[in-house]
Design a protein around this motif. Structure first.
Motif, PDB file in Angstrom:
ATOM      1  N   GLN A 108       0.829  -1.196   0.000  1.00 35.95           N
ATOM      2  CA  GLN A 108       0.000   0.000   0.000  1.00 35.95           C
ATOM      3  C   GLN A 108       0.865   1.248   0.000  1.00 35.95           C
ATOM      4  OE1 GLN A 108      -2.324  -0.935   3.598  1.00 35.95           O
ATOM      5  NE2 GLN A 108      -4.110  -1.118   2.282  1.00 35.95           N
ATOM      6  N   GLU A 109       0.286   2.316  -0.546  1.00 38.94           N
ATOM      7  CA  GLU A 109       1.010   3.578  -0.620  1.00 38.94           C
ATOM      8  C   GLU A 109       1.222   4.163   0.775  1.00 38.94           C
ATOM      9  OE1 GLU A 109       0.478   8.114  -2.423  1.00 38.94           O
ATOM     10  OE2 GLU A 109      -1.117   6.613  -2.654  1.00 38.94           O
ATOM     11  N   PHE A 110       2.424   4.588   1.053  1.00 34.46           N
ATOM     12  CA  PHE A 110       2.721   5.240   2.326  1.00 34.46           C
ATOM     13  C   PHE A 110       2.572   6.751   2.102  1.00 34.46           C
ATOM     14  CE2 PHE A 110       6.084   6.138   5.774  1.00 34.46           C
ATOM     15  CZ  PHE A 110       5.105   6.186   6.757  1.00 34.46           C
ATOM     16  N   ASN A 111       1.320   7.169   2.088  1.00 30.59           N
ATOM     17  CA  ASN A 111       1.014   8.546   1.719  1.00 30.59           C
ATOM     18  C   ASN A 111       1.155   9.498   2.909  1.00 30.59           C
ATOM     19  OD1 ASN A 111      -1.306   8.129   3.253  1.00 30.59           O
ATOM     20  ND2 ASN A 111      -2.580   7.671   1.451  1.00 30.59           N
ATOM     21  N   ALA A 112       0.883  10.764   2.663  1.00 29.85           N
ATOM     22  CA  ALA A 112       1.070  11.791   3.690  1.00 29.85           C
ATOM     23  C   ALA A 112       0.166  11.558   4.900  1.00 29.85           C
ATOM     24  CB  ALA A 112       0.811  13.171   3.094  1.00 29.85           C
ATOM     25  N   MET A 153       0.935   9.477  11.284  1.00 29.73           N
ATOM     26  CA  MET A 153       0.972   8.625  12.467  1.00 29.73           C
ATOM     27  C   MET A 153       2.385   8.456  13.025  1.00 29.73           C
ATOM     28  SD  MET A 153      -1.937   5.731  11.653  1.00 29.73           S
ATOM     29  CE  MET A 153      -1.234   5.192  10.083  1.00 29.73           C
ATOM     30  N   ALA A 154       3.390   8.994  12.316  1.00 28.05           N
ATOM     31  CA  ALA A 154       4.765   8.968  12.807  1.00 28.05           C
ATOM     32  C   ALA A 154       5.124  10.270  13.525  1.00 28.05           C
ATOM     33  CB  ALA A 154       5.734   8.741  11.652  1.00 28.05           C
ATOM     34  N   ARG A 155       4.153  11.156  13.693  1.00 28.07           N
ATOM     35  CA  ARG A 155       4.407  12.414  14.414  1.00 28.07           C
ATOM     36  C   ARG A 155       4.327  12.139  15.912  1.00 28.07           C
ATOM     37  NH1 ARG A 155       0.914  16.040  14.157  1.00 28.07           N
ATOM     38  NH2 ARG A 155       2.218  17.910  14.078  1.00 28.07           N
ATOM     39  N   ILE A 156       5.433  12.345  16.602  1.00 29.60           N
ATOM     40  CA  ILE A 156       5.559  12.000  18.021  1.00 29.60           C
ATOM     41  C   ILE A 156       6.104  13.215  18.775  1.00 29.60           C
ATOM     42  CG2 ILE A 156       6.601  10.424  19.692  1.00 29.60           C
ATOM     43  CD1 ILE A 156       4.782   8.971  17.716  1.00 29.60           C
ATOM     44  N   PRO A 157       5.547  13.559  19.930  1.00 33.58           N
ATOM     45  CA  PRO A 157       6.084  14.681  20.708  1.00 33.58           C
ATOM     46  C   PRO A 157       7.533  14.436  21.140  1.00 33.58           C
ATOM     47  CG  PRO A 157       3.871  14.119  21.455  1.00 33.58           C
ATOM     48  CD  PRO A 157       4.303  13.029  20.516  1.00 33.58           C
ATOM     49  N   GLU A 158       8.279  15.509  21.231  1.00 34.52           N
ATOM     50  CA  GLU A 158       9.676  15.430  21.642  1.00 34.52           C
ATOM     51  C   GLU A 158       9.785  14.830  23.045  1.00 34.52           C
ATOM     52  OE1 GLU A 158      13.547  18.389  22.276  1.00 34.52           O
ATOM     53  OE2 GLU A 158      11.548  19.212  21.876  1.00 34.52           O
ATOM     54  N   GLY A 159      10.705  13.889  23.196  1.00 34.87           N
ATOM     55  CA  GLY A 159      10.964  13.272  24.492  1.00 34.87           C
ATOM     56  C   GLY A 159      10.143  12.039  24.794  1.00 34.87           C
ATOM     57  N   ALA A 160       9.224  11.681  23.919  1.00 37.73           N
ATOM     58  CA  ALA A 160       8.361  10.521  24.160  1.00 37.73           C
ATOM     59  C   ALA A 160       9.062   9.234  23.743  1.00 37.73           C
ATOM     60  CB  ALA A 160       7.050  10.661  23.406  1.00 37.73           C
ATOM     61  N   SER A 161       8.659   8.133  24.354  1.00 44.25           N
ATOM     62  CA  SER A 161       9.105   6.802  23.933  1.00 44.25           C
ATOM     63  C   SER A 161       7.939   6.091  23.275  1.00 44.25           C
ATOM     64  CB  SER A 161       9.621   5.999  25.127  1.00 44.25           C
ATOM     65  OG  SER A 161       8.616   5.870  26.120  1.00 44.25           O
ATOM     66  N   LEU A 162       8.219   5.248  22.317  1.00 44.47           N
ATOM     67  CA  LEU A 162       7.172   4.589  21.547  1.00 44.47           C
ATOM     68  C   LEU A 162       6.559   3.426  22.324  1.00 44.47           C
ATOM     69  CD1 LEU A 162       8.683   4.447  17.934  1.00 44.47           C
ATOM     70  CD2 LEU A 162       7.361   6.280  19.030  1.00 44.47           C
ATOM     71  N   ILE A 163       5.269   3.222  22.104  1.00 47.27           N
ATOM     72  CA  ILE A 163       4.550   2.059  22.634  1.00 47.27           C
ATOM     73  C   ILE A 163       4.361   1.078  21.485  1.00 47.27           C
ATOM     74  CG2 ILE A 163       2.388   1.203  23.606  1.00 47.27           C
ATOM     75  CD1 ILE A 163       2.055   3.889  25.005  1.00 47.27           C
ATOM     76  N   ASP A 164       4.782  -0.139  21.694  1.00 44.61           N
ATOM     77  CA  ASP A 164       4.706  -1.165  20.666  1.00 44.61           C
ATOM     78  C   ASP A 164       3.259  -1.475  20.297  1.00 44.61           C
ATOM     79  OD1 ASP A 164       5.732  -3.170  18.927  1.00 44.61           O
ATOM     80  OD2 ASP A 164       5.266  -4.689  20.426  1.00 44.61           O
ATOM     81  N   ASN A 165       3.030  -1.663  18.998  1.00 43.54           N
ATOM     82  CA  ASN A 165       1.701  -2.006  18.485  1.00 43.54           C
ATOM     83  C   ASN A 165       1.838  -3.186  17.527  1.00 43.54           C
ATOM     84  OD1 ASN A 165      -0.759  -2.225  17.185  1.00 43.54           O
ATOM     85  ND2 ASN A 165      -0.634  -0.249  16.165  1.00 43.54           N
ATOM     86  N   PRO A 166       1.729  -4.412  18.054  1.00 44.38           N
ATOM     87  CA  PRO A 166       1.897  -5.582  17.184  1.00 44.38           C
ATOM     88  C   PRO A 166       0.718  -5.826  16.253  1.00 44.38           C
ATOM     89  CG  PRO A 166       1.296  -6.264  19.401  1.00 44.38           C
ATOM     90  CD  PRO A 166       1.512  -4.781  19.465  1.00 44.38           C
ATOM     91  N   VAL A 167      -0.387  -5.111  16.436  1.00 45.93           N
ATOM     92  CA  VAL A 167      -1.580  -5.343  15.617  1.00 45.93           C
ATOM     93  C   VAL A 167      -1.484  -4.616  14.279  1.00 45.93           C
ATOM     94  CG1 VAL A 167      -4.092  -5.085  15.485  1.00 45.93           C
ATOM     95  CG2 VAL A 167      -3.006  -5.714  17.660  1.00 45.93           C
ATOM     96  N   SER A 168      -1.265  -3.290  14.325  1.00 42.57           N
ATOM     97  CA  SER A 168      -1.235  -2.522  13.074  1.00 42.57           C
ATOM     98  C   SER A 168       0.043  -1.713  12.909  1.00 42.57           C
ATOM     99  CB  SER A 168      -2.436  -1.574  13.017  1.00 42.57           C
ATOM    100  OG  SER A 168      -2.357  -0.593  14.042  1.00 42.57           O
ATOM    101  N   ILE A 169       0.999  -1.900  13.811  1.00 42.85           N
ATOM    102  CA  ILE A 169       2.346  -1.297  13.779  1.00 42.85           C
ATOM    103  C   ILE A 169       2.360   0.170  14.207  1.00 42.85           C
ATOM    104  CG2 ILE A 169       4.393  -0.835  12.399  1.00 42.85           C
ATOM    105  CD1 ILE A 169       3.821  -3.805  13.010  1.00 42.85           C
ATOM    106  N   ALA A 170       1.384   0.980  13.784  1.00 38.29           N
ATOM    107  CA  ALA A 170       1.391   2.405  14.131  1.00 38.29           C
ATOM    108  C   ALA A 170       1.517   2.565  15.644  1.00 38.29           C
ATOM    109  CB  ALA A 170       0.115   3.077  13.638  1.00 38.29           C
ATOM    110  N   PRO A 171       2.582   3.214  16.124  1.00 37.42           N
ATOM    111  CA  PRO A 171       2.855   3.195  17.564  1.00 37.42           C
ATOM    112  C   PRO A 171       2.038   4.214  18.359  1.00 37.42           C
ATOM    113  CG  PRO A 171       4.544   4.450  16.444  1.00 37.42           C
ATOM    114  CD  PRO A 171       3.636   3.905  15.371  1.00 37.42           C
ATOM    115  N   GLY A 172       1.833   3.887  19.621  1.00 41.74           N
ATOM    116  CA  GLY A 172       1.438   4.893  20.583  1.00 41.74           C
ATOM    117  C   GLY A 172       2.712   5.464  21.176  1.00 41.74           C
ATOM    118  N   PHE A 173       2.580   6.226  22.269  1.00 39.33           N
ATOM    119  CA  PHE A 173       3.789   6.758  22.889  1.00 39.33           C
ATOM    120  C   PHE A 173       3.529   7.110  24.348  1.00 39.33           C
ATOM    121  CE2 PHE A 173       1.659  10.337  20.820  1.00 39.33           C
ATOM    122  CZ  PHE A 173       1.572  11.285  21.840  1.00 39.33           C
ATOM    123  N   THR A 174       4.609   7.140  25.107  1.00 40.38           N
ATOM    124  CA  THR A 174       4.578   7.542  26.509  1.00 40.38           C
ATOM    125  C   THR A 174       5.417   8.787  26.678  1.00 40.38           C
ATOM    126  OG1 THR A 174       4.227   5.308  27.399  1.00 40.38           O
ATOM    127  CG2 THR A 174       5.272   6.915  28.851  1.00 40.38           C
TER     128      THR A 174
END
Length: 240
Positions: A111-115, A120-141
């Motif tokens: 699939q196209e990796f469009n804008a 979903m890769a926009r993450i606040p500065e200083g955050a750590s990623l939360i793993d998402n084994p279902v759809s990959i798009a991460p959460g964050f802490t």
């Protein structure tokens, strides 16, 4: 020492409109109870930047942990990440590690990796990623705030990723007794029993079935022996 506390912030117009029934709170409450973390408050806010920021700032200062659900997808109304960044006063932008995870996932899917998906890769500065084994798009802490997706299967996977990293307390144990009497009849003896066991909590949850009234009384506490003793006393006061 008392157990850590937590709050949940549910974000989404679809919850407030009644279009979607929230199941994430129920799942989180169960999992936190096992971990010995007390879920003490839940708020639901609309997809409005100022409302999310205000609620988040109130909760993160009052509780050890805050869990959010909803608003981290690819569409224009997914504004949770921006609101979290604003609440903490930090910048937000595309994170290379999150971008790489998403790019690889969409390449695998052909699939196209469009804008929109790159948002979903926009993450606040200083955050750590939360793993998402279902759809990959991460959460964050970010500090004590854990930002997760609203889709129940993904939310549950993210909770499973985060909880092992948190320090909990003694798990809360509970037992219940079904009493075929109205609450007005059991209220006095139940209050006396609660005073006798101040280290436990007693909840009365009424029901009506086939014209008969009753209540399920739930006793909760961290000491199994004390819960057993209270239940024995309760059964003696209200025999079947």
């Amino acid at each position: 020492m008392s157990n850590p506390t937590a709050a949940m912030l549910v974000i989404g117009d679809e919850i407030l409109s009644g279009r979607t029934r929230d199941s994430n709170m129920h799942h989180l409450a169960q999992e936190l109870t096992k971990q010995g973390i007390v879920l003490a408050e839940v708020r639901v806010v609309a997809d409005q930047h100022a409302a999310i920021v205000a609620a988040l700032n109130a909760l993160r200062g009052a509780f050890d942990h805050v869990f959010t659900s909803g608003g981290i997808g690819p569409t224009h109304d997914d504004i949770t990440a921006d609101a979290v960044a604003a609440a903490f006063g930090v910048s937000i932008g595309i994170r290379d590690d999150a971008l790489a995870l998403l790019a690889a996932q969409y390449e695998r899917q052909g699939q196209e990796f469009n804008a929109a998906r790159q948002r979903m890769a926009r993450i606040p500065e200083g955050a750590s990623l939360i793993d998402n084994p279902v759809s990959i798009a991460p959460g964050f802490t970010l500090e004590n705030v854990h930002v997760m997706a609203g889709v129940p299967t993904i939310f549950q996977a993210m909770v499973a990723s985060v909880l092992p990293t948190l320090s909990g307390g003694a798990p809360l144990l509970s037992q219940s007794l079904r009493i075929a009497r109205g609450e007005g009849e059991i209220a006095g003896p139940l209050a006396d029993l609660a005073a006798e066991f101040p280290d436990l909590s007693f909840g009365s949850y009424p029901f009506q079935k086939d014209g008969a009234y009753g209540a399920n009384v739930v006793v909760r506490g961290q000491d199994g022996a004390r819960v057993d003793a209270a239940m024995t006393r309760l059964a003696g006061i209200f025999p079947a």
